[in-house]
Design a protein around this motif. Structure first.
Motif, PDB file in Angstrom:
ATOM      1  N   TYR A 238       3.930 -10.056   4.435  1.00  0.00           N
ATOM      2  CA  TYR A 238       4.757 -11.241   4.274  1.00  0.00           C
ATOM      3  C   TYR A 238       3.969 -12.467   4.736  1.00  0.00           C
ATOM      4  O   TYR A 238       3.362 -12.458   5.815  1.00  0.00           O
ATOM      5  N   PHE A 239       4.015 -13.533   3.932  1.00  0.00           N
ATOM      6  CA  PHE A 239       3.318 -14.780   4.236  1.00  0.00           C
ATOM      7  C   PHE A 239       4.345 -15.873   4.463  1.00  0.00           C
ATOM      8  O   PHE A 239       5.188 -16.134   3.601  1.00  0.00           O
ATOM      9  N   LEU A 240       4.261 -16.512   5.630  1.00  0.00           N
ATOM     10  CA  LEU A 240       5.239 -17.553   5.946  1.00  0.00           C
ATOM     11  C   LEU A 240       4.982 -18.829   5.166  1.00  0.00           C
ATOM     12  O   LEU A 240       5.902 -19.481   4.704  1.00  0.00           O
ATOM     13  N   ILE A 241       3.713 -19.225   4.998  1.00  0.00           N
ATOM     14  CA  ILE A 241       3.399 -20.455   4.294  1.00  0.00           C
ATOM     15  C   ILE A 241       3.258 -20.203   2.806  1.00  0.00           C
ATOM     16  O   ILE A 241       4.079 -20.578   2.000  1.00  0.00           O
ATOM     17  N   SER A 242       2.188 -19.570   2.428  1.00  0.00           N
ATOM     18  CA  SER A 242       1.914 -19.302   1.030  1.00  0.00           C
ATOM     19  C   SER A 242       0.840 -18.232   0.945  1.00  0.00           C
ATOM     20  O   SER A 242      -0.033 -18.149   1.803  1.00  0.00           O
ATOM     21  N   TYR A 261       7.768 -15.268   2.885  1.00  0.00           N
ATOM     22  CA  TYR A 261       8.774 -15.134   3.935  1.00  0.00           C
ATOM     23  C   TYR A 261       9.423 -16.488   4.180  1.00  0.00           C
ATOM     24  O   TYR A 261       8.745 -17.459   4.523  1.00  0.00           O
ATOM     25  N   ARG A 262      10.719 -16.565   3.982  1.00  0.00           N
ATOM     26  CA  ARG A 262      11.458 -17.817   4.120  1.00  0.00           C
ATOM     27  C   ARG A 262      12.779 -17.556   4.842  1.00  0.00           C
ATOM     28  O   ARG A 262      13.215 -16.415   4.998  1.00  0.00           O
ATOM     29  N   LEU A 263      13.444 -18.648   5.250  1.00  0.00           N
ATOM     30  CA  LEU A 263      14.759 -18.526   5.869  1.00  0.00           C
ATOM     31  C   LEU A 263      15.747 -17.862   4.927  1.00  0.00           C
ATOM     32  O   LEU A 263      16.654 -17.141   5.363  1.00  0.00           O
ATOM     33  N   SER A 264      15.605 -18.115   3.617  1.00  0.00           N
ATOM     34  CA  SER A 264      16.538 -17.573   2.631  1.00  0.00           C
ATOM     35  C   SER A 264      16.201 -16.148   2.214  1.00  0.00           C
ATOM     36  O   SER A 264      16.970 -15.529   1.474  1.00  0.00           O
ATOM     37  N   HIS A 265      15.055 -15.613   2.650  1.00  0.00           N
ATOM     38  CA  HIS A 265      14.689 -14.235   2.326  1.00  0.00           C
ATOM     39  C   HIS A 265      15.622 -13.282   3.083  1.00  0.00           C
ATOM     40  O   HIS A 265      16.068 -13.594   4.192  1.00  0.00           O
ATOM     41  N   PRO A 266      15.969 -12.134   2.506  1.00  0.00           N
ATOM     42  CA  PRO A 266      16.866 -11.196   3.215  1.00  0.00           C
ATOM     43  C   PRO A 266      16.402 -10.873   4.632  1.00  0.00           C
ATOM     44  O   PRO A 266      17.225 -10.778   5.551  1.00  0.00           O
ATOM     45  N   LEU A 267      15.088 -10.725   4.817  1.00  0.00           N
ATOM     46  CA  LEU A 267      14.584 -10.465   6.162  1.00  0.00           C
ATOM     47  C   LEU A 267      14.759 -11.686   7.055  1.00  0.00           C
ATOM     48  O   LEU A 267      15.104 -11.564   8.234  1.00  0.00           O
ATOM     49  N   GLY A 268      14.525 -12.892   6.487  1.00  0.00           N
ATOM     50  CA  GLY A 268      14.731 -14.119   7.246  1.00  0.00           C
ATOM     51  C   GLY A 268      16.185 -14.313   7.619  1.00  0.00           C
ATOM     52  O   GLY A 268      16.512 -14.762   8.730  1.00  0.00           O
TER      53      GLY A 268
END
Length: 494
Positions: A238-242, A261-268
């Motif tokens: 998973y990459f937080l930025i890009s 990896y984003r706030l809207s991702h299920p894991l986020g």
């Protein structure tokens, strides 16, 4: 034009795939965006802050000249990020090595301040860069000779450039606060990605909650998830930025098992929801300012001091829902801490020391300060809503005046036309003329009656909008608030 004809098949926009240079320009300016074409004369003495794209049709060998070109757009009043496009003949080994030096070593296109002010001064005191480049072009004939000459030049420059960069970074770290670093986009640990305040907190919370389920890599803010806590987030990197900012060249961005990896991702979403539900009993937290990578003067002033702090969540439900996070804190001497200091305190790494026995007197003071902060916030919200109401009322009154004036002016025009037609009717010579004039008068009379009705309709609209405005005001006035404590800690700065 001559260069384009010779290199149409080998032209390259720096950092992208090979393209026809003419077609690249046509494609970019297909929307008829105004452009300015200039010689080196425009590199100094002009302010071009209204431009946000610099195209270097040819790259000078002197880095200062490139910095001057880019600096024309980096002026006061610039509202956009300045994009730099460099045309490069990819078949010319010397051209490619010059661009590599300018981009990677001097960091002219991705430096700390836009152009790399850190290293430009180091060039003048060392070798004469431009003359050395000219000598390489004139004397070297094979790719091996070009590579060896440029490597020697790079090695000679490296020591002075690294010293200059280290001095600049040391000055920034010692004399400026973390907020200044953020504005200058300073990459403190030479990472390949930068995080804003929300990103940093999200990353820290993720590391805390996911923890041993993943292998973490700070260099590009990525992690290899080995055991997922939710079924909708499969294991993988998973990459937080890009994905394009990774440092691992062996991990292609489009490979299966790589995710953003984003706030809207299920894991986020799992991380944020789990974090909100964590139990936060009263405890002592030690914040270690001595190990913080940058300077935070307001927190440094608290070193050796301790006290109590509470974070509350205020929800105001009126015309619109408003949410606030409110800090209330004081030290052991009774001196209150402002909210900005409290917020910066949580930018510093902290360690839970242990549980704290509640002190009733301290907790009562925290309750009172939290209630006072909530009342002040509600008052400011009400004042803001009142300003919005006054502005809306003024707009409504102006619209009403304009609407009524326009309707009355239309009736006045119709009346003037009727007077003129009645005079014309009295002067008519034949019955046919009389008939035509009377038909026009009849038409205008109907229009006048319709315009009178329109005035009534406009007045009804005005009353309707006024009633709605009053209803909105009543909603703003009837505020419902909920103030809930999130956590209380005893803080200590070491």
């Amino acid at each position: 034009e001559e260069w384009t004809r010779k290199n149409a098949d080998t032209g390259r926009v720096s950092g992208s795939r090979p393209v026809d240079s003419r077609m690249a320009l046509i494609e970019h300016f297909r929307d008829n965006v105004p452009i300015m074409i200039a010689t080196e004369a425009a590199a100094e003495g002009v302010n071009l802050q209204f431009c946000s794209l610099v195209i270097n049709y040819d790259l000078p060998w002197n880095p200062q000249r490139i910095e001057q070109r880019i600096g024309r757009c980096h002026r006061y009043g610039q509202k956009h990020d300045v994009v730099v496009v460099n045309f490069l003949n990819s078949r010319n080994a010397a051209d490619c090595r010059v661009h590599q030096l300018l981009d990677e070593k001097f960091k002219l296109f991705s430096g700390v301040f836009g152009a790399s002010d850190e290293v430009l001064g180091a060039i003048e005191s060392g070798v004469d860069f431009e003359k050395r480049i000219l000598a390489i072009y004139q004397e070297c004939r094979t790719p091996a000779e070009i590579e060896a000459a440029f490597q020697q030049l790079r090695d000679e420059l490296d020591e002075s450039i690294q010293a200059r960069m280290a001095d600049t970074r040391r000055a920034l770290l010692e004399h400026f606060d973390e907020d200044v670093h953020a504005r200058l986009k300073l990459e403190l640990a030479d990472t390949q990605s930068r995080l804003d305040a929300v990103g940093r907190r999200f990353w820290a919370l993720s590391r805390h909650l996911i923890a041993d389920r993943a292998r973490w890599r700070e260099s590009d803010h990525s992690f290899m998830l080995e055991s997922s806590p939710v079924s909708t987030a499969p294991p993988g990197r998973y990459f937080l930025i890009s994905k394009s900012h990774r440092s691992d060249a062996d991990s292609p961005a489009d490979e299966h098992g790589h995710y953003l990896y984003r706030l809207s991702h299920p894991l986020g979403e799992w991380v944020t929801q789990t974090g909100q539900g964590l139990d936060t009993p009263l405890a002592e937290v030690a914040f270690d300012i001595s190990r913080h990578p940058s300077r935070l003067s307001v927190v440094e002033s608290l070193k050796g001091r301790s006290g109590f702090l509470r974070l509350s969540h205020l929800h105001i439900r009126s015309f619109e829902d408003e949410e606030y996070l409110l800090f209330s804190a004081f030290d052991d001497s009774g001196q209150s801490l402002d909210p900005e200091t409290c917020e910066k305190l949580f930018n510093v790494a902290g360690q839970v020391v242990g549980a704290v026995t509640p002190d009733p007197a301290r907790l009562v003071r925290l309750d009172k300060e939290a209630a006072r902060h909530a009342e002040a916030t509600v008052s400011r919200s009400l004042e803001t809503n009142n300003r919005h109401f006054v502005q809306a009322r003024e707009r409504l009154e102006k619209w009403a005046d304009d609407s009524i004036l326009a309707a009355e002016q239309a009736i006045q025009d119709t009346k003037s036309q009727l007077l003129a037609l009645r005079r014309e009717s009295r002067q008519a010579v034949t019955l046919e003329e009389q008939k035509q004039v009377q038909e026009k008068i009849q038409t205008l009379e109907r229009r006048k009656r319709r315009q009178r009705q329109e005035i009534f309709d406009v007045e009804d609209q005005i009353e309707g909008k006024r009633d709605k405005l009053i209803a909105d005001l009543e909603k703003r006035m009837s505020q419902h608030t909920r103030n809930m404590g999130i956590f209380t800690i005893r803080w200590r700065v070491v």
